[in-house]
Design an enzyme around this catalytic site. Structure first.
Site, PDB file in Angstrom:
ATOM      1  N   SER A 146      -1.297   4.734  -2.426  1.00  0.00           N
ATOM      2  CA  SER A 146      -2.335   3.895  -3.024  1.00  0.00           C
ATOM      3  C   SER A 146      -1.937   3.407  -4.416  1.00  0.00           C
ATOM      4  O   SER A 146      -0.931   2.735  -4.579  1.00  0.00           O
ATOM      5  CB  SER A 146      -3.660   4.677  -3.048  1.00  0.00           C
ATOM      6  OG  SER A 146      -4.728   3.846  -3.400  1.00  0.00           O
ATOM      7  N   ASP A 211      -7.967   0.224   7.167  1.00  0.00           N
ATOM      8  CA  ASP A 211      -8.154   0.571   5.750  1.00  0.00           C
ATOM      9  C   ASP A 211      -9.225  -0.331   5.151  1.00  0.00           C
ATOM     10  O   ASP A 211      -9.062  -1.551   5.080  1.00  0.00           O
ATOM     11  CB  ASP A 211      -6.829   0.387   5.004  1.00  0.00           C
ATOM     12  CG  ASP A 211      -6.829   1.012   3.619  1.00  0.00           C
ATOM     13  OD1 ASP A 211      -7.887   0.963   2.952  1.00  0.00           O
ATOM     14  OD2 ASP A 211      -5.786   1.529   3.198  1.00  0.00           O
ATOM     15  N   HIS A 240      -7.967   4.614   4.680  1.00  0.00           N
ATOM     16  CA  HIS A 240      -7.205   4.729   3.436  1.00  0.00           C
ATOM     17  C   HIS A 240      -6.807   6.169   3.122  1.00  0.00           C
ATOM     18  O   HIS A 240      -5.805   6.393   2.455  1.00  0.00           O
ATOM     19  CB  HIS A 240      -8.033   4.152   2.278  1.00  0.00           C
ATOM     20  CG  HIS A 240      -7.233   3.906   1.036  1.00  0.00           C
ATOM     21  ND1 HIS A 240      -6.190   3.006   0.989  1.00  0.00           N
ATOM     22  CD2 HIS A 240      -7.316   4.450  -0.210  1.00  0.00           C
ATOM     23  CE1 HIS A 240      -5.682   2.990  -0.228  1.00  0.00           C
ATOM     24  NE2 HIS A 240      -6.330   3.859  -0.968  1.00  0.00           N
TER      25      HIS A 240
END
Length: 373
Positions: A146, A211, A240
């Site tokens: 991320s 996601d 995610h």
């Protein structure tokens, strides 16, 4: 202009777990130890000074069979205490040494989190690997999850002999997570879209097709811009925070590590990683079916627990969750992490309360007062 840039960056909140999930204590032998995690003889706990004057906490997990070392930059709302078991499991099953670190202002690292502090943080961790552990640049794999793709690609764009880079649910840039802009603005942060073409190492991109925080298009566009592509992993149904639950996650990582271990790319920097030939242009999206027996984590309290800090997006997440559940019930497939739970005991791994990222990693300042830079 720098002040305005900092002001814009402040609109993107960091979410360090509060309170931190661990403490650092000095042992009788004058070494450092983390509390609230299992003590292991193969894990060093370190405090590292950065060039911006802060002191960050890091862990170095040693594997005697390792040829390569991963430098792992975690997600936006995690700290080392939450990542500790995952780091140990990755080191074990990938047969690598692994260093993870807390950004400035995260965990027991000093200071406040900012974009430029994270750049200094990863530099300091990398320097520690080289100077303290004698790791060579060509034996380092940079791994990011991320928001960690920001510092990872910043460093990777400046190191020409890295062995490889892994981008797990990466972002094109901070602004692009919030708005579908077509160009890079000077006030944007983590301009990964501009840095990825500068990376000369093999790049593996992993992203979930469902996601709802960082759209899968971010990963796909970054992969298209890579100079040296490796077969990507588009995890069907993955969100995610849950990709580690899918058996193909660890399977594909093992395949990648094996490929870069055997690669003599460094003898011919212009030569791509060739073990897949043209197959790197095909995703493993729907083709790589789950095999429940490859599950490697105890998911009793895994990374799907991404809910605490993001109150402003609860409704959106709940709607997404209902849609996902409806989709799962309507299709008779094994491509879901629920099936992988049948074989948790195969590896016997346990990841304790790993909040790997915040479901609302990027949102305008004003909805929170946390982490203003």
């Amino acid at each position: 202009m720098g002040g305005v840039t900092s002001s814009m960056a402040a609109k993107f909140a960091f979410f360090p777990p509060t309170p931190p999930s661990y403490r650092v204590v000095v042992t009788d032998s004058n070494s450092l130890r983390m509390t609230d995690v299992p003590e292991r003889g193969n894990v060093d706990v370190l405090k590292i000074k950065t060039k911006r004057g802060t002191e960050i906490v890091a862990v170095y997990v040693k594997n005697p069979a390792a040829k390569l070392t991963i430098l792992y930059s975690h997600g936006n709302a995690a700290d080392l205490g939450q990542m500790y078991e995952l780091f140990c499991q990755l080191s074990l099953h990938l047969r690598v040494n692994l260093m993870g670190y807390d950004y400035t202002g995260y965990g027991r690292s000093s200071g406040k989190p900012t974009e430029h502090n994270t750049y200094a943080d990863i530099e300091a961790a990398y320097r520690c690997l080289v100077e303290t552990y004698g790791v060579k640049e060509e034996d380092v794999i940079l791994y990011s999850q991320s928001v960690g793709s920001g510092p990872t690609l910043d460093l990777a764009s400046r190191l020409s002999r890295l062995r490889a880079v892994v981008l797990h649910s990466p972002i094109l840039s901070g602004l692009r997570v919030m708005y579908p802009v077509k160009r890079t603005y000077w006030f944007d942060i983590y301009k990964n879209i501009d840095k990825i073409p500068l990376v000369r190492s093999p790049v593996l991109v992993i992203h979930g097709t469902e996601d709802d925080v960082v759209d899968c298009s971010h990963g796909k566009q970054l992969w298209e811009l890579c100079a040296e592509k490796y077969e990507p992993l588009w995890v069907k149904g993955g969100n995610h925070c849950d990709l580690e639950l899918f058996p193909e996650y660890i399977r594909h990582l093992k395949k990648f590590i094996s490929a870069v271990e055997k690669s003599d790319r460094l003898k011919n920097l212009s030569g791509p990683l060739t073990d897949n030939g043209d197959k790197h242009r095909m995703s493993t999206d729907c083709r790589d079916k789950h095999r429940p027996s490859t599950d490697w984590l105890d998911n009793s309290r895994l990374s799907t627990d991404c809910r605490d800090k993001s109150r402003s997006s609860v409704d959106r997440r709940e709607k997404s969750k209902k849609n996902t559940e409806t989709g799962r019930r309507s299709t008779n497939t094994v491509d879901q992490p629920e099936k992988a739970r049948n074989s948790i005991d195969r590896f016997g791994g346990m990841v304790r309360s790993a909040v790997l990222c915040n479901i609302d990693c990027f949102r305008p300042h004003g909805s929170t007062g946390v982490g203003r830079s």
